[in-house]
Design a protein around this motif. Structure first.
Motif, PDB file in Angstrom:
ATOM      1  N   PHE A  76      61.604 -57.018  86.607  1.00 35.02           N
ATOM      2  CA  PHE A  76      62.196 -56.668  87.891  1.00 35.02           C
ATOM      3  C   PHE A  76      61.644 -55.356  88.454  1.00 35.02           C
ATOM      4  N   ASP A  77      60.899 -54.625  87.618  1.00 32.49           N
ATOM      5  CA  ASP A  77      60.240 -53.410  88.100  1.00 32.49           C
ATOM      6  C   ASP A  77      58.817 -53.696  88.579  1.00 32.49           C
ATOM      7  N   SER A  78      58.383 -54.945  88.448  1.00 27.87           N
ATOM      8  CA  SER A  78      57.012 -55.301  88.832  1.00 27.87           C
ATOM      9  C   SER A  78      56.891 -55.452  90.342  1.00 27.87           C
ATOM     10  N   VAL A  79      55.672 -55.359  90.823  1.00 24.25           N
ATOM     11  CA  VAL A  79      55.440 -55.519  92.259  1.00 24.25           C
ATOM     12  C   VAL A  79      55.740 -56.940  92.709  1.00 24.25           C
ATOM     13  N   TYR A  80      55.633 -57.888  91.791  1.00 29.37           N
ATOM     14  CA  TYR A  80      55.930 -59.278  92.132  1.00 29.37           C
ATOM     15  C   TYR A  80      57.403 -59.432  92.514  1.00 29.37           C
ATOM     16  N   CYS A  81      58.280 -58.854  91.682  1.00 30.17           N
ATOM     17  CA  CYS A  81      59.707 -58.942  91.970  1.00 30.17           C
ATOM     18  C   CYS A  81      60.060 -58.144  93.220  1.00 30.17           C
ATOM     19  N   ARG A  93      67.750 -64.342  94.988  1.00 29.98           N
ATOM     20  CA  ARG A  93      66.964 -63.626  93.985  1.00 29.98           C
ATOM     21  C   ARG A  93      67.611 -62.281  93.637  1.00 29.98           C
ATOM     22  N   ARG A  94      68.163 -61.623  94.614  1.00 28.83           N
ATOM     23  CA  ARG A  94      68.832 -60.349  94.355  1.00 28.83           C
ATOM     24  C   ARG A  94      70.047 -60.555  93.450  1.00 28.83           C
ATOM     25  N   ASP A  95      70.763 -61.636  93.681  1.00 31.50           N
ATOM     26  CA  ASP A  95      71.912 -61.945  92.831  1.00 31.50           C
ATOM     27  C   ASP A  95      71.468 -62.254  91.401  1.00 31.50           C
ATOM     28  N   THR A  96      70.339 -62.959  91.277  1.00 31.25           N
ATOM     29  CA  THR A  96      69.821 -63.275  89.944  1.00 31.25           C
ATOM     30  C   THR A  96      69.457 -62.015  89.188  1.00 31.25           C
ATOM     31  N   VAL A  97      68.772 -61.101  89.868  1.00 34.91           N
ATOM     32  CA  VAL A  97      68.377 -59.836  89.238  1.00 34.91           C
ATOM     33  C   VAL A  97      69.611 -59.045  88.819  1.00 34.91           C
ATOM     34  N   ALA A  98      70.602 -58.964  89.693  1.00 38.04           N
ATOM     35  CA  ALA A  98      71.819 -58.207  89.393  1.00 38.04           C
ATOM     36  C   ALA A  98      72.566 -58.816  88.203  1.00 38.04           C
ATOM     37  N   ARG A  99      72.631 -60.138  88.160  1.00 42.34           N
ATOM     38  CA  ARG A  99      73.351 -60.812  87.072  1.00 42.34           C
ATOM     39  C   ARG A  99      72.655 -60.595  85.727  1.00 42.34           C
ATOM     40  N   ILE A 100      71.327 -60.747  85.704  1.00 36.79           N
ATOM     41  CA  ILE A 100      70.594 -60.577  84.450  1.00 36.79           C
ATOM     42  C   ILE A 100      70.638 -59.124  83.998  1.00 36.79           C
ATOM     43  N   ASN A 101      70.507 -58.195  84.936  1.00 31.98           N
ATOM     44  CA  ASN A 101      70.603 -56.774  84.580  1.00 31.98           C
ATOM     45  C   ASN A 101      71.961 -56.438  83.970  1.00 31.98           C
ATOM     46  N   ALA A 102      73.020 -57.014  84.544  1.00 32.92           N
ATOM     47  CA  ALA A 102      74.366 -56.768  84.019  1.00 32.92           C
ATOM     48  C   ALA A 102      74.498 -57.324  82.605  1.00 32.92           C
ATOM     49  N   LYS A 103      73.920 -58.496  82.367  1.00 33.56           N
ATOM     50  CA  LYS A 103      73.984 -59.101  81.037  1.00 33.56           C
ATOM     51  C   LYS A 103      73.203 -58.277  80.025  1.00 33.56           C
ATOM     52  N   LEU A 104      72.024 -57.803  80.416  1.00 36.50           N
ATOM     53  CA  LEU A 104      71.215 -56.990  79.499  1.00 36.50           C
ATOM     54  C   LEU A 104      71.905 -55.659  79.181  1.00 36.50           C
ATOM     55  N   SER A 105      72.530 -55.069  80.186  1.00 31.05           N
ATOM     56  CA  SER A 105      73.263 -53.831  79.972  1.00 31.05           C
ATOM     57  C   SER A 105      74.443 -54.050  79.030  1.00 31.05           C
ATOM     58  N   GLY A 106      75.105 -55.226  79.168  1.00 37.94           N
ATOM     59  CA  GLY A 106      76.212 -55.550  78.286  1.00 37.94           C
ATOM     60  C   GLY A 106      75.755 -55.724  76.845  1.00 37.94           C
ATOM     61  N   ILE A 107      74.598 -56.351  76.661  1.00 37.51           N
ATOM     62  CA  ILE A 107      74.040 -56.508  75.316  1.00 37.51           C
ATOM     63  C   ILE A 107      73.766 -55.146  74.694  1.00 37.51           C
ATOM     64  N   LEU A 118      70.000 -49.999  84.425  1.00 37.10           N
ATOM     65  CA  LEU A 118      68.761 -50.646  84.839  1.00 37.10           C
ATOM     66  C   LEU A 118      68.568 -50.475  86.344  1.00 37.10           C
ATOM     67  N   THR A 119      67.319 -50.463  86.745  1.00 39.84           N
ATOM     68  CA  THR A 119      66.977 -50.223  88.152  1.00 39.84           C
ATOM     69  C   THR A 119      67.461 -51.360  89.034  1.00 39.84           C
ATOM     70  N   GLU A 120      68.100 -50.999  90.122  1.00 37.76           N
ATOM     71  CA  GLU A 120      68.478 -51.982  91.128  1.00 37.76           C
ATOM     72  C   GLU A 120      67.685 -51.692  92.393  1.00 37.76           C
ATOM     73  N   HIS A 121      66.922 -52.672  92.821  1.00 37.46           N
ATOM     74  CA  HIS A 121      66.042 -52.474  93.974  1.00 37.46           C
ATOM     75  C   HIS A 121      66.817 -52.649  95.274  1.00 37.46           C
ATOM     76  N   LYS A 122      66.725 -51.643  96.094  1.00 35.20           N
ATOM     77  CA  LYS A 122      67.354 -51.701  97.408  1.00 35.20           C
ATOM     78  C   LYS A 122      66.268 -51.827  98.457  1.00 35.20           C
ATOM     79  N   VAL A 123      66.271 -52.936  99.162  1.00 37.02           N
ATOM     80  CA  VAL A 123      65.249 -53.204 100.166  1.00 37.02           C
ATOM     81  C   VAL A 123      65.876 -53.125 101.543  1.00 37.02           C
ATOM     82  N   LYS A 124      65.317 -52.305 102.374  1.00 40.77           N
ATOM     83  CA  LYS A 124      65.827 -52.178 103.734  1.00 40.77           C
ATOM     84  C   LYS A 124      65.560 -53.458 104.506  1.00 40.77           C
ATOM     85  N   ALA A 125      66.540 -53.885 105.242  1.00 38.19           N
ATOM     86  CA  ALA A 125      66.373 -55.093 106.045  1.00 38.19           C
ATOM     87  C   ALA A 125      65.411 -54.812 107.183  1.00 38.19           C
TER      88      ALA A 125
END
Length: 287
Positions: A76-81, A93-107, A118-125
């Motif tokens: 999720f830190d890659s330029v592709y994401c 996709r933003r929801d997917t990233v947030a959900r997986i990040n939350a799960k990894l943080s919980g682990i 974990l980094t959460e990407h904020k993209v200006k509309a």
């Protein structure tokens, strides 16, 4: 079939190299496609789909947490994401990233006793509908080109040499500037609506007007200029409507096409083609 379709099939079959090539070619014609960028991210890390990515990330974090190693990096830190999120038309996709990040943080918290930030990407509309600088400059160039053609026609018709020279110079310079501005705007992903068609029309109408007064006054310079303008307009129309989009770089001009698509990013995220490389069972439809 299109490169997009072929890329998805190669991704599903686990042929990562073929998928990389096909999806990279598809990127030439669709540089602002968020789903395509997401697929390229999966390709880069050799994941077949989102589920495989999530499972492998969980395993990596569990192993690292239990072994005392630092937290692994995520895709999720890659330029592709980043591009996938930037060009996404929905929150999927933003929801997917947030959900997986939350799960990894919980682990991490469960294994190490502390949360992992974990980094959460904020993209200006993007503000669609706003007249951007590229559009203003392009339209001004077209207006100047039309004025130059009018001055040239006037100069030829009334035998005023300075008006003829000045008008032709402005007409030619603005035609070149129109082509350059169009290419630069396309490379930056900022397509100027109607600019291509208007430029071709100005070239054609200006050429016809010059031809008319050139024949009437037997002015060779006007006739030559008219021929060049009409041919340029015909070439512009031919390139626009006959060459295939997205696949024009498959032969000799491939490297140039790659470079253009790599630079076509709203947020100027640069990717090397050699870095693209992993895909398999990608189930999303992004044709």
């Amino acid at each position: 079939m299109s490169n997009m379709t072929d890329g998805k099939k190669a991704l599903a079959a686990g042929d990562f190299e073929l998928a990389r090539k096909k999806l990279t070619k598809a990127l030439d014609g669709r540089p602002n496609d968020g789903e395509l960028w997401w697929a390229l991210m999966l390709c880069k890390y050799r994941w077949k789909n989102d589920g495989e990515m999530e499972t492998e990330l969980e395993a990596q974090f569990v192993q690292a947490a239990r072994s005392g190693a630092p937290a692994p990096s995520t895709p999720f830190d890659s330029v592709y994401c980043k591009n996938a999120l930037a060009y996404s038309v929905s929150t999927k996709r933003r929801d997917t990233v947030a959900r997986i990040n939350a799960k990894l943080s919980g682990i991490w918290e469960e294994e190490r006793g502390k949360k992992l930030k974990l980094t959460e990407h904020k993209v200006k509309a993007s503000r669609s509908g706003t007249l951007n600088i590229a559009a203003i400059v392009t339209y001004l160039i077209l207006i100047a080109e039309a004025i130059g053609a009018g001055v040239a026609v006037y100069g030829v018709y009334v035998y005023v040499k300075w008006a003829q020279i000045l008008g032709l110079a402005v007409f030619a310079a603005c035609a070149v500037a129109w082509a350059v501005a169009g290419r630069m705007s396309a490379n930056k992903g900022a397509k100027v609506k109607g600019a291509y068609a208007l430029g071709a029309v100005v070239l054609l109408v200006g050429g016809i007007a010059l031809a008319s007064v050139g024949f009437a006054t037997a002015n060779r310079v006007a006739l030559i200029s008219a021929a060049i303008a009409v041919c340029a307009a015909a070439l512009a129309v031919t390139v626009r409507f006959t060459l295939p989009k997205g696949n024009t770089a498959n032969n000799g001009g491939r490297s140039g096409g790659n470079k253009r698509s790599e630079n076509t990013r709203q947020r100027r995220v640069h990717v090397k083609r050699s870095d693209v490389g992993r895909i398999d069972d990608y189930e999303d439809t992004f044709d």
